[in-house]
Design an enzyme around this catalytic site. Structure first.
Site, PDB file in Angstrom:
ATOM      1  N   HIS A 100      46.014 -17.759  49.606  1.00 51.68           N
ATOM      2  CA  HIS A 100      46.192 -18.950  48.763  1.00 51.68           C
ATOM      3  C   HIS A 100      46.830 -18.590  47.415  1.00 51.68           C
ATOM      4  O   HIS A 100      47.640 -19.343  46.876  1.00 51.68           O
ATOM      5  CB  HIS A 100      44.827 -19.602  48.561  1.00 51.68           C
ATOM      6  CG  HIS A 100      44.863 -20.912  47.839  1.00 51.68           C
ATOM      7  ND1 HIS A 100      45.593 -21.987  48.292  1.00 51.68           N
ATOM      8  CD2 HIS A 100      44.264 -21.330  46.695  1.00 51.68           C
ATOM      9  CE1 HIS A 100      45.433 -23.006  47.455  1.00 51.68           C
ATOM     10  NE2 HIS A 100      44.640 -22.628  46.478  1.00 51.68           N
ATOM     11  N   ASP A 112      47.772 -18.406  53.795  1.00 54.52           N
ATOM     12  CA  ASP A 112      46.812 -19.216  53.032  1.00 54.52           C
ATOM     13  C   ASP A 112      45.817 -19.829  54.012  1.00 54.52           C
ATOM     14  O   ASP A 112      46.180 -20.682  54.814  1.00 54.52           O
ATOM     15  CB  ASP A 112      47.584 -20.311  52.281  1.00 54.52           C
ATOM     16  CG  ASP A 112      46.687 -21.178  51.395  1.00 54.52           C
ATOM     17  OD1 ASP A 112      45.453 -21.042  51.482  1.00 54.52           O
ATOM     18  OD2 ASP A 112      47.230 -21.974  50.625  1.00 54.52           O
ATOM     19  N   SER A 145      47.848 -25.992  44.627  1.00 50.08           N
ATOM     20  CA  SER A 145      46.443 -26.194  44.969  1.00 50.08           C
ATOM     21  C   SER A 145      45.927 -27.516  44.392  1.00 50.08           C
ATOM     22  O   SER A 145      46.524 -28.566  44.659  1.00 50.08           O
ATOM     23  CB  SER A 145      45.649 -24.991  44.464  1.00 50.08           C
ATOM     24  OG  SER A 145      44.356 -24.972  44.986  1.00 50.08           O
TER      25      SER A 145
END
Lengths: 197, 382
Positions: free
Chosen positions: B355, B322, B157
Site C-alpha cells: 500500500h 497493495d 488511500s
C-alpha cells in the site's frame, strides 16, 4: 495518420461512443475526440502506450483481454467497438468477437491476412513460418498466436451469423491497391472489416 | 538535512493557520461553531485561479506534504517525492494546496482543541467527522483561497476517498480527481484491522475513556500497537522480506519474547515514534472516517448511480502488491465509472512496496502520474 486508421475513421459517425481494444498510444481515439467529438475508452496493456494515452487526454484503461475479459462493460454500451491489429494476438478471437458485438452496435476489426501471396510463397519456398513487415517475428516469440486469412475470418462470421457491412484491404504501408481489392485473400496484406449482428 | 536544498524541492515552506468563523454542520448532526485549518501552499496561483491542485492526506498525514520547514528538518513533507518543480505535481505549473483535516492533531481543529462550549479540550467529545465533512471544510478553504474550481484534487488511500467525494459533493468545482491506492468502500477485513487498532488504543489503561489529557496521561502503548498493526498492512510480505527477512538482532535465538528479529524492533521503533507525535483520539476518528466512507450508500448501494453526478475526469491508479486496498478495489471503482459513462483512465502499477507504494517513486508510477498531470497543466495554462 496511418491509412487504415483513415479508413476506419470514415466509418465512425460524429459523437460516437467508442471502445478501442488494444488502443496503442491513443492516436486514433485522440483524433476521433478532436475531429468527431467522439467519447469513449481505450484498453491497453503496454505501460508506455498507457502513459502516452494519458498524456494526450485519451481515457485509457489497463486491462488484459485474455485474463480479465470485458465483463466490466455493459451490453450495447458503445456505438462502435474497434480492434486494430490485435485479434490475432488474443487467446480466443471467436469469444472476443462475440464480446465486441455484445458491447457495440458495430465493430471494426483489422488483422494481417495470412493468405497474402508473399507469405504463401515464403512458406512454400522455404518451408518455414513466414516473416514479413506485417509479421516481423519468429514463430516462437510472436504475439500473433491465431493468424487467419480473409476466408477464415469470413467463415467464422458466417458460422456466428455476423453480418459483414464493409470490408477492405490495404498493403503493409496501409495504402489501397486496386489489385488487392480484386483478389483480397491472395493480394491483401491487411484486412479491415466492419461488422454487426 | 544537508546544507543546501535539493533543486527539485519546493524549498523552505511555512504552514499557516486559517480561521473559519462560519459554523460547519457535520454528517453526525453536530456542528463546529468555528474551526481552524492548517495549510501549506506551494507554487503560484495563476491569474484566473485555474491551476490549483488540492492534496488530500491519508490516515496519519497532514498539511506538510512537500519541502522543509527548516534547514534542520531531517525529512521533507510526506509526499515530497511527487510534489515539486519537475515532479508529477509540478509546482512550476500548479498552485498546490495541502491541509491538515479537521479532527487532525497537527494544528487543525480536533480533539486537542478547546471546546467553546465548556472551555476544555474536546478530547473524546470531538464529533466524528466523515470524508464528506472534510470535503465540505475544504470547499470553504477553496473559497478563502479564491479557487472556484480545482484543476485537480489528488490523494492516496484515505486521500483518494476525499478526491472521489469531491467529485460527488462539488461536481462543478473539480476538473480532475486523481484517486491513488484507494477504494470506494472498506471491506470487512479493512474494518477489522481498524477495529484492532482502535481496541489497542481504547484498552490502554492510560486511555481514560479518551480523557487522557485531563489525567496528564497518554495511551502510548495502545497507539504503538495500533500503528504496528497498521504498518504491517501498509507493507507487502515481499518488501518486508527484502528489508528484514528473518534477520536477528543478535546472532542466536534467546528463547524469550524481547524483540529478537529485526522486523520486530523496526515495528516497535515505528510504533514508538508514532505514539510520541500522534493523538489517540485523532487516530480513532480517522479510522472511523475510513470505515464510514461509502458514497454508494445513499444511492441504493449503486456506485455507478452515485457517479453519474460527477462531472470531472478521473485518474485511478493501483499498485500490484497493495493488499490493503487491492487493485481489484480500484477496478471496481473504474467499472462503476465506466457504467456511469464518466471519463476515466486506469493503470495498475507494478511495485513491490504494498500500500505504501503510492508514497514511493517508481519509474512507471512517476511517468504515468506526470503524463496525466502535465496534460492537466496544458489544459489550464494553455
Amino acid at each position: 495518420m496511418r491509412a487504415d486508421l483513415e479508413i476506419i475513421e470514415k466509418w465512425i459517425s460524429p459523437q460516437s461512443h467508442v471502445l478501442d481494444l488494444g488502443c496503442g498510444d491513443g492516436t486514433l481515439l485522440a483524433y476521433l475526440q478532436d475531429e468527431k467529438q467522439a467519447t469513449g475508452f481505450g484498453l491497453e496493456i503496454n505501460p508506455d502506450h498507457i502513459t502516452s494515452c494519458m498524456g494526450r487526454g485519451v481515457s485509457v484503461i489497463e486491462q488484459n483481454l485474455d485474463l480479465q475479459g470485458l465483463g466490466n462493460f455493459e451490453d450495447q454500451s458503445f456505438d462502435v467497438v474497434l480492434m486494430t491489429q490485435a485479434l490475432q494476438a488474443v487467446r480466443r478471437p471467436d469469444i472476443v468477437l462475440d464480446e465486441m458485438l455484445r458491447l457495440g452496435r458495430e465493430c471494426i476489426v483489422t488483422f494481417p491476412n495470412f493468405a497474402y501471396w508473399r507469405l504463401r510463397w515464403y512458406l512454400m519456398r522455404r518451408g518455414r513460418m513466414p516473416e514479413s513487415e506485417t509479421l516481423p517475428y519468429k514463430w516462437y516469440n510472436t504475439p500473433n498466436i491465431h493468424l487467419c486469412t480473409f476466408k477464415d475470418f469470413e467463415g467464422l462470421c458466417y458460422r456466428k451469423n455476423i453480418h459483414i457491412m464493409n470490408r477492405t484491404v490495404v498493403d503493409s504501408e496501409h495504402r489501397y491497391r486496386w489489385f488487392s481489392r480484386l483478389w483480397p485473400n491472395m493480394l491483401g496484406q491487411i484486412a479491415i472489416y466492419r461488422i454487426t449482428r | 538535512m544537508p546544507d543546501s536544498l535539493p533543486p527539485d524541492s519546493v524549498g523552505l515552506v511555512q504552514p499557516q493557520t486559517l480561521h473559519f468563523s462560519e459554523p460547519l454542520t457535520l454528517a453526525c448532526g453536530q456542528a463546529l461553531p468555528h474551526y481552524d485549518l492548517v495549510v501549506e501552499t506551494y507554487g503560484e496561483l495563476n491569474a484566473d485561479a485555474s491551476n490549483a491542485v488540492l492534496i488530500c492526506h491519508a490516515l496519519s498525514g497532514h498539511h506538510h506534504a512537500a519541502g522543509f520547514h527548516s534547514m534542520d528538518e531531517r525529512k521533507p513533507g510526506w509526499w515530497d517525492s511527487c510534489i515539486g518543480p519537475g515532479k508529477p505535481i509540478d509546482t512550476d505549473k500548479f498552485f498546490v494546496v495541502s491541509l491538515n483535516n479537521l479532527g487532525g492533531c497537527h494544528g487543525s481543529t480536533g480533539p486537542t482543541s478547546v471546546n467553546p462550549d465548556n472551555g476544555r479540550a474536546y478530547g473524546p467529545d470531538f464529533p466524528v467527522v466523515t470524508v464528506k465533512d472534510w470535503v465540505d471544510s475544504q470547499a470553504q478553504l477553496a473559497d478563502r483561497l479564491g479557487v472556484q474550481q480545482w484543476a485537480a484534487v489528488v490523494g492516496g488511500s484515505l486521500g483518494g476517498m476525499q478526491a472521489l467525494q469531491w467529485s460527488l459533493s462539488y461536481p462543478e468545482r473539480i476538473r480532475h480527481a486523481v484517486v491513488i491506492a484507494s477504494t470506494p468502500r472498506l471491506t470487512a477485513q479493512n474494518i477489522a484491522f481498524n477495529e484492532v487498532a482502535r481496541k489497542a488504543i481504547t484498552s490502554d489503561p492510560e486511555f481514560h475513556g479518551g480523557r487522557y489529557g485531563e489525567h496528564n496521561a497518554t495511551p502510548r502503548h495502545g497507539l504503538m500497537l495500533a500503528r504496528m498493526v497498521g504498518h504491517i498492512t501498509y507493507l507487502s510480505d515481499a518488501s518486508m522480506g527484502e528489508k528484514f527477512g528473518r534477520e536477528l538482532r543478535e546472532e542466536a535465538y534467546k528463547f524469550g519474547y524481547d524483540a529478537e528479529f529485526q522486523v520486530e524492533s523496526y515495528l516497535r521503533y515505528q510504533g514508538e515514534r508514532f505514539s510520541e507525535t500522534f493523538d489517540a483520539n485523532t487516530y480513532l476518528l480517522m479510522t472511523r472516517a475510513l470505515d464510514y466512507f461509502d458514497p454508494a450508500f445513499e444511492y441504493d448501494n449503486d456506485l455507478a448511480k452515485a457517479l453519474t453526478h460527477a462531472q470531472c475526469e478521473f485518474l485511478v491508479l493501483s499498485f500490484s502488491t497493495d493488499w490493503r486496498f487491492t487493485p481489484a478495489r480500484s477496478e471496481e471503482l473504474v467499472k462503476a465509472m465506466i457504467a456511469a459513462r464518466r471519463k476515466v483512465s486506469y493503470a495498475e502499477i507494478d511495485a513491490p512496496w504494498g500500500h505504501d507504494a503510492f508514497l514511493i517513486p517508481t519509474p512507471r508510477y512517476t511517468d504515468t502520474f506526470t503524463a496525466y498531470m502535465s496534460r492537466i497543466a496544458r489544459e489550464v495554462n494553455g
